[in-house]
Motif scaffolding. Structure first.
Motif, PDB file in Angstrom:
ATOM      1  N   HIS A   1       0.728  -1.207  -0.069  1.00  0.00           N
ATOM      2  CA  HIS A   1      -0.009   0.056   0.036  1.00  0.00           C
ATOM      3  C   HIS A   1       0.950   1.255  -0.122  1.00  0.00           C
ATOM      4  N   GLY A   2       0.751   2.037  -0.867  1.00  0.00           N
ATOM      5  CA  GLY A   2       1.698   2.906  -1.308  1.00  0.00           C
ATOM      6  C   GLY A   2       3.348   2.570  -1.171  1.00  0.00           C
ATOM      7  N   ASP A   3       3.928   3.351  -0.394  1.00  0.00           N
ATOM      8  CA  ASP A   3       5.234   3.045  -0.148  1.00  0.00           C
ATOM      9  C   ASP A   3       5.521   1.976   0.820  1.00  0.00           C
ATOM     10  N   GLY A   4       4.531   1.285   1.655  1.00  0.00           N
ATOM     11  CA  GLY A   4       4.730   0.265   2.540  1.00  0.00           C
ATOM     12  C   GLY A   4       3.822  -0.608   2.507  1.00  0.00           C
ATOM     13  N   THR A   5       3.023  -1.274   3.660  1.00  0.00           N
ATOM     14  CA  THR A   5       1.951  -1.983   3.446  1.00  0.00           C
ATOM     15  C   THR A   5       0.636  -1.425   4.255  1.00  0.00           C
ATOM     16  N   LEU A   6      -0.262  -2.167   4.159  1.00  0.00           N
ATOM     17  CA  LEU A   6      -1.593  -1.752   4.882  1.00  0.00           C
ATOM     18  C   LEU A   6      -1.252  -1.953   6.421  1.00  0.00           C
ATOM     19  N   TRP A   7      -0.424  -2.802   6.704  1.00  0.00           N
ATOM     20  CA  TRP A   7      -0.130  -2.664   8.242  1.00  0.00           C
ATOM     21  C   TRP A   7       0.652  -1.306   8.689  1.00  0.00           C
ATOM     22  N   ASP A   8       0.800  -0.697   7.946  1.00  0.00           N
ATOM     23  CA  ASP A   8       1.576   0.893   8.225  1.00  0.00           C
ATOM     24  C   ASP A   8       0.479   1.888   8.620  1.00  0.00           C
ATOM     25  N   LEU A   9      -0.735   1.426   8.184  1.00  0.00           N
ATOM     26  CA  LEU A   9      -2.027   2.450   8.416  1.00  0.00           C
ATOM     27  C   LEU A   9      -2.344   2.566   9.717  1.00  0.00           C
ATOM     28  N   ASP A  10      -2.341   3.695  10.488  1.00  0.00           N
ATOM     29  CA  ASP A  10      -2.678   3.505  11.947  1.00  0.00           C
ATOM     30  C   ASP A  10      -4.168   3.159  11.811  1.00  0.00           C
ATOM     31  N   SER A  11      -5.145   3.442  11.040  1.00  0.00           N
ATOM     32  CA  SER A  11      -6.307   3.004  11.107  1.00  0.00           C
ATOM     33  C   SER A  11      -6.423   1.493  11.267  1.00  0.00           C
ATOM     34  N   VAL A  12      -5.737   0.838  10.199  1.00  0.00           N
ATOM     35  CA  VAL A  12      -5.692  -0.417  10.191  1.00  0.00           C
ATOM     36  C   VAL A  12      -5.216  -1.393  11.524  1.00  0.00           C
ATOM     37  N   ARG A  13      -4.046  -0.659  11.956  1.00  0.00           N
ATOM     38  CA  ARG A  13      -3.415  -1.202  13.113  1.00  0.00           C
ATOM     39  C   ARG A  13      -4.441  -1.030  14.279  1.00  0.00           C
ATOM     40  N   GLN A  14      -4.908  -0.024  14.621  1.00  0.00           N
ATOM     41  CA  GLN A  14      -6.052   0.120  15.441  1.00  0.00           C
ATOM     42  C   GLN A  14      -7.160  -0.607  15.575  1.00  0.00           C
ATOM     43  N   ARG A  15      -7.752  -0.932  14.191  1.00  0.00           N
ATOM     44  CA  ARG A  15      -8.757  -1.890  14.059  1.00  0.00           C
ATOM     45  C   ARG A  15      -8.426  -3.038  14.403  1.00  0.00           C
ATOM     46  N   PHE A  16      -7.144  -3.667  14.010  1.00  0.00           N
ATOM     47  CA  PHE A  16      -6.646  -4.935  14.455  1.00  0.00           C
ATOM     48  C   PHE A  16      -6.703  -5.090  16.040  1.00  0.00           C
ATOM     49  N   ALA A  17      -6.034  -4.067  16.617  1.00  0.00           N
ATOM     50  CA  ALA A  17      -5.776  -4.102  17.921  1.00  0.00           C
ATOM     51  C   ALA A  17      -6.784  -4.398  18.727  1.00  0.00           C
ATOM     52  N   LEU A  18      -8.224  -3.885  18.345  1.00  0.00           N
ATOM     53  CA  LEU A  18      -9.313  -3.921  19.110  1.00  0.00           C
ATOM     54  C   LEU A  18      -9.829  -5.458  18.980  1.00  0.00           C
ATOM     55  N   CYS A  19      -9.575  -5.869  17.614  1.00  0.00           N
ATOM     56  CA  CYS A  19      -9.816  -7.596  17.573  1.00  0.00           C
ATOM     57  C   CYS A  19      -8.861  -8.334  18.375  1.00  0.00           C
ATOM     58  N   LEU A  20      -7.915  -7.696  18.636  1.00  0.00           N
ATOM     59  CA  LEU A  20      -6.840  -8.633  19.652  1.00  0.00           C
ATOM     60  C   LEU A  20      -7.122  -8.534  20.837  1.00  0.00           C
ATOM     61  N   LEU A  21      -7.699  -7.235  21.265  1.00  0.00           N
ATOM     62  CA  LEU A  21      -8.025  -7.137  22.776  1.00  0.00           C
ATOM     63  C   LEU A  21      -9.278  -7.878  22.977  1.00  0.00           C
ATOM     64  N   ARG A  22     -10.274  -8.111  22.338  1.00  0.00           N
ATOM     65  CA  ARG A  22     -11.281  -8.974  22.264  1.00  0.00           C
ATOM     66  C   ARG A  22     -10.722 -10.463  22.655  1.00  0.00           C
ATOM     67  N   LEU A  23     -10.057 -10.753  21.786  1.00  0.00           N
ATOM     68  CA  LEU A  23      -9.426 -12.052  21.844  1.00  0.00           C
ATOM     69  C   LEU A  23      -8.837 -12.266  23.072  1.00  0.00           C
ATOM     70  N   ARG A  24      -7.874 -11.432  23.726  1.00  0.00           N
ATOM     71  CA  ARG A  24      -7.085 -11.357  24.908  1.00  0.00           C
ATOM     72  C   ARG A  24      -8.405 -11.695  26.106  1.00  0.00           C
ATOM     73  N   GLU A  25      -9.507 -10.892  25.940  1.00  0.00           N
ATOM     74  CA  GLU A  25     -10.404 -10.972  27.025  1.00  0.00           C
ATOM     75  C   GLU A  25     -11.065 -12.201  27.084  1.00  0.00           C
ATOM     76  N   LEU A  26     -11.297 -12.618  25.938  1.00  0.00           N
ATOM     77  CA  LEU A  26     -12.033 -14.070  25.959  1.00  0.00           C
ATOM     78  C   LEU A  26     -11.079 -15.135  26.407  1.00  0.00           C
ATOM     79  N   GLN A  27      -9.876 -15.030  26.067  1.00  0.00           N
ATOM     80  CA  GLN A  27      -9.025 -16.023  26.680  1.00  0.00           C
ATOM     81  C   GLN A  27      -8.481 -15.827  28.284  1.00  0.00           C
ATOM     82  N   ALA A  28      -8.969 -14.867  28.824  1.00  0.00           N
ATOM     83  CA  ALA A  28      -8.727 -14.680  30.219  1.00  0.00           C
ATOM     84  C   ALA A  28     -10.043 -15.225  30.947  1.00  0.00           C
TER      85      ALA A  28
END
Length: 377
Positions: free
Chosen positions: A258-285
């Motif tokens: 994506h552009g000069d990097g990857t989709l992972w470099d986009l803050d909006s993408v990283r934050q959306r992914f992090a919210l999903c990761l947070l939900r997983l961690r909550e369920l694991q606990a």
């Protein structure tokens, strides 16, 4: 090569029986491989079904199956491990003992036929009846959307032996799939064909009096004793599914230009992914905190909490990941197909609304002021 999710398999010789199967294997084929490989017994303490679930063993089996096969096929295995075999183990007569032995060895699958044609998850409203005679049982009625219905050697049928909604009016009956009067029709569901899902009718089916599982009138208490383990298993499976999906999605995002990097470099993408990761961690606990309460203490509120959390977490994580995959998520076997199948986490085994009612009933207890640890007194 298309940019689609792939399966990250657990390594080790223990899973050789599963690795020998294609990723498209049905639930029945997977069940046979588990039994032949001596893996099924790992789900139970000391390898004995009647001893209760081994939390780590059950979770490990479901994670291994989820890593290799479809959601539908994993559902077929999960229902048998968590509920069908424990209910079957309540039968002491030779017919039940033989069916359990065959199922553990992978030589037969078992269908848990609880959901009624007219009652859905309201089991006290079911109309399937068993007439109890001195030396025989006669079963009449119908069950819809039963996992393993088209492949099962035996159906475990929850039926009423007395009119009314009292919890002592229901009994489990072991019905051979080939008994006269049993008719099975495959459900019209391409999404869940691998689970053997179908509809069953019982037209005056007669079996021996020894085909009662447990005691007459103890059908609902027996079911209640084991539905908690099914809900724990569902939460364990949800953790495995979400973790696998997030791994695939992270791999996709870090590789997609994506552009000069990857989709992972986009803050909006990283934050959306992090919210999903947070939900997983909550369920694991939550799973780690509640497992012993569900298995050892048969805590219905803890089990309902796990079921509600699993449904919500899977919906949010797979929905978020589906958005992050973009158009690539619509490939055959891609995230959008898995997302459609995974909707079962909010429906099967008690819809979210049902288990949330259980949680609401316990609000007073759950919100009571906790006792202070001794160190703070």
């Amino acid at each position: 090569m298309p940019d689609t999710p792939h399966r990250e398999r657990q390594a080790g010789p223990d899973w050789a029986a599963l690795d020998a199967l294609p990723a498209t294997a049905s639930g029945a084929r997977i069940w046979a491989a588990l039994g032949e490989g001596g893996l099924t017994a790992r789900a139970y303490r000391g390898g004995a079904v009647g001893a209760g679930a081994d939390i780590d063993g059950l979770g490990g089996l479901l994670t291994a199956v989820d890593a290799r096969f479809s959601v539908a096929a994993t559902l077929s295995v999960s229902v048998q491990l968590a509920t069908a075999l424990p209910v079957l183990a309540a039968g002491a007569a030779p017919a039940a003992r033989s069916a359990l032995e065959r199922a553990l060895a992978g030589r037969a699958t078992i269908a848990l036929a609880a959901t009624d044609v007219t009652a859905g998850t309201d089991l006290t409203a079911l109309r399937t009846q068993v007439r109890i005679e001195d030396d025989a049982l006669e079963v009449t009625g119908g069950k819809n959307w039963i996992t393993n219905a088209t492949t099962a050697g035996h159906h475990l049928v929850l039926a009423r032996h007395r009119p009314g909604r009292h919890f002592t009016h229901f009994t489990w009956v072991l019905v051979p799939a080939d008994a006269p009067g049993v008719e099975v029709t495959a459900a019209d569901s391409a999404l869940f064909a691998d689970s053997g899902v179908g509809h069953i009718t019982f037209d005056g089916v007669r079996v021996g009096r020894d085909h009662v599982l447990g005691r007459v009138g103890f059908g609902l208490p027996l079911f209640a004793r084991h539905i908690g383990t099914e809900r724990l298993a569902g939460a364990q499976w949800a953790v495995a599914l979400c973790r696998r999906t997030l791994r695939d999605t992270h791999r996709h995002l870090t590789a997609r230009a994506h552009g000069d990097g990857t989709l992972w470099d986009l803050d909006s993408v990283r934050q959306r992914f992090a919210l999903c990761l947070l939900r997983l961690r909550e369920l694991q606990a939550l799973v780690a905190e509640s497992g012993d309460s569900v298995v050892a203490a048969h805590d219905a509120t803890a089990a309902a909490t796990l079921k509600a959390a699993a449904g919500a977490t899977v919906s949010e994580v797979l929905g978020g990941c589906g958005q992050l995959w973009g158009a690539a998520g619509f490939t055959t076997g891609g995230i959008q197909e898995v997302r459609a199948q995974a909707a079962l986490f909010g429906i099967g085994g008690g819809a979210n609304e049902v288990v949330l009612d259980v949680l609401a009933d316990a609000a007073g207890t759950l919100l009571a002021e906790p006792a202070l640890p001794d160190v703070l007194r």
